[in-house]
Design a protein around this motif. Structure first.
Motif, PDB file in Angstrom:
ATOM      1  N   UNK A   1       0.641  -1.351  -0.039  1.00 46.84           N
ATOM      2  CA  UNK A   1       0.038   0.105   0.026  1.00 46.84           C
ATOM      3  C   UNK A   1       0.924   1.327   0.127  1.00 46.84           C
ATOM      4  N   UNK A   2       2.032   1.221  -0.092  1.00 50.39           N
ATOM      5  CA  UNK A   2       3.005   2.311  -0.011  1.00 50.39           C
ATOM      6  C   UNK A   2       3.751   2.538  -1.259  1.00 50.39           C
ATOM      7  N   UNK A   3       4.487   3.551  -1.586  1.00 53.04           N
ATOM      8  CA  UNK A   3       5.388   3.552  -2.851  1.00 53.04           C
ATOM      9  C   UNK A   3       6.858   3.504  -2.237  1.00 53.04           C
ATOM     10  N   UNK A   4       7.510   2.747  -2.639  1.00 51.46           N
ATOM     11  CA  UNK A   4       9.064   2.780  -2.569  1.00 51.46           C
ATOM     12  C   UNK A   4       9.658   3.886  -3.312  1.00 51.46           C
ATOM     13  N   UNK A   5      10.649   4.699  -2.711  1.00 53.68           N
ATOM     14  CA  UNK A   5      11.180   5.557  -3.430  1.00 53.68           C
ATOM     15  C   UNK A   5      12.713   5.667  -3.235  1.00 53.68           C
ATOM     16  N   UNK A   6      13.482   5.736  -4.247  1.00 56.80           N
ATOM     17  CA  UNK A   6      15.032   6.020  -3.951  1.00 56.80           C
ATOM     18  C   UNK A   6      15.359   7.090  -4.679  1.00 56.80           C
ATOM     19  N   UNK A   7      15.860   8.148  -4.029  1.00 56.29           N
ATOM     20  CA  UNK A   7      16.355   9.556  -4.781  1.00 56.29           C
ATOM     21  C   UNK A   7      17.457   9.722  -3.862  1.00 56.29           C
TER      22      UNK A   7
ATOM     23  N   UNK B   1      29.917  10.621 -10.310  1.00 59.55           N
ATOM     24  CA  UNK B   1      28.528  10.788  -9.619  1.00 59.55           C
ATOM     25  C   UNK B   1      27.333  10.382 -10.481  1.00 59.55           C
ATOM     26  N   UNK B   2      26.518   9.259  -9.986  1.00 55.86           N
ATOM     27  CA  UNK B   2      25.387   9.304 -10.726  1.00 55.86           C
ATOM     28  C   UNK B   2      24.027   9.493  -9.677  1.00 55.86           C
ATOM     29  N   UNK B   3      22.889   9.805 -10.304  1.00 58.03           N
ATOM     30  CA  UNK B   3      21.726  10.009  -9.487  1.00 58.03           C
ATOM     31  C   UNK B   3      20.842   8.785  -9.646  1.00 58.03           C
ATOM     32  N   UNK B   4      20.675   8.194  -8.664  1.00 58.48           N
ATOM     33  CA  UNK B   4      19.845   7.028  -8.218  1.00 58.48           C
ATOM     34  C   UNK B   4      18.447   7.582  -7.811  1.00 58.48           C
ATOM     35  N   UNK B   5      17.606   7.343  -8.941  1.00 59.18           N
ATOM     36  CA  UNK B   5      16.142   7.740  -8.821  1.00 59.18           C
ATOM     37  C   UNK B   5      15.186   6.853  -9.259  1.00 59.18           C
ATOM     38  N   UNK B   6      14.193   6.293  -8.666  1.00 58.66           N
ATOM     39  CA  UNK B   6      13.025   5.153  -8.886  1.00 58.66           C
ATOM     40  C   UNK B   6      12.416   4.881  -7.840  1.00 58.66           C
ATOM     41  N   UNK B   7      10.977   4.399  -8.402  1.00 55.69           N
ATOM     42  CA  UNK B   7      10.081   4.017  -7.261  1.00 55.69           C
ATOM     43  C   UNK B   7       9.286   3.074  -7.725  1.00 55.69           C
ATOM     44  N   UNK B   8       8.532   2.522  -6.771  1.00 54.75           N
ATOM     45  CA  UNK B   8       7.549   1.264  -7.197  1.00 54.75           C
ATOM     46  C   UNK B   8       6.701   1.192  -6.099  1.00 54.75           C
ATOM     47  N   UNK B   9       5.167   0.734  -6.662  1.00 55.00           N
ATOM     48  CA  UNK B   9       4.446   0.592  -5.505  1.00 55.00           C
ATOM     49  C   UNK B   9       4.277  -0.733  -5.173  1.00 55.00           C
ATOM     50  N   UNK B  10       3.945  -1.161  -3.852  1.00 57.72           N
ATOM     51  CA  UNK B  10       4.144  -2.184  -3.230  1.00 57.72           C
ATOM     52  C   UNK B  10       2.516  -2.573  -3.144  1.00 57.72           C
TER      53      UNK B  10
END
Length: 172
Positions: free
Chosen positions: A75-81, A114-123
């Motif tokens: 029920x949440x969205x996992x986000x890495x940024x 340097x790299x930007x880590x950005x992504x998300x996924x709904x659980x």
């Protein structure tokens, strides 16, 4: 007593400074690098006058060590940024200097990027999810040609530079 010797191998010139200390001691040669010579001698180089040949693409690959991770229940969205510093990777035991490798592949193999880590996924509801980020690399394969022996002395060595991010997602 110090003496400076110039040794000529074909068109390349290598300068060595020899220091002799006391009677019965051994001579120790200390190589010096010339900033304009891409075939500069380094203490660790097995082929100080070597060069890269047959440089070709090695494609892309994802790293094996996670650089960021997020996990949580349904029920949440996992986000890495975030931004991470990632190093270049090289085949083990390459017998030429970093300077020669850098010139051959076209980027500085000693420098991190340097790299930007950005992504998300709904659980999904009722599940537990884990989003994991890995560095993505672009690589070059090459052989090492020794100017002294006039032959290829090492084959299929690789250098990879970080170019982005790969993600995996697992739910249980």
């Amino acid at each position: 007593m110090k003496s400076r010797h110039l040794i000529r191998f074909g068109t390349a010139v290598t300068a060595l400074t020899t220091c002799l200390v006391g009677v019965g001691s051994t001579a120790e040669a200390q190589p010096t690098e010339r900033s304009t010579d891409i075939h500069a001698v380094t203490a660790a180089a097995a082929y100080p006058l070597g060069k890269l040949v047959n440089v070709r693409s090695a494609g892309t690959k994802c790293g094996t060590s996670p650089i960021a991770k997020a996990s949580g229940s349904g029920g949440i969205r996992l986000t890495i940024s975030e931004t991470k510093s990632v190093s270049t990777t090289l085949s083990a035991d390459i017998g030429v200097s970093y300077k020669v490798i850098s010139a051959g592949v076209g980027w500085n193999v000693q420098k991190s990027r340097s790299i930007t880590v950005s992504g998300s996924r709904d659980v999904s509801r009722g599940k537990h999810g884990t989003l994991t980020a890995y560095a993505k690399y672009s690589g070059k394969k090459f052989d090492i040609f020794d100017n002294l022996s006039q032959k290829i002395v090492e084959r299929n060595k690789k250098a990879y530079k970080p170019i982005g991010v790969c993600f995996t997602y697992k739910e249980r």
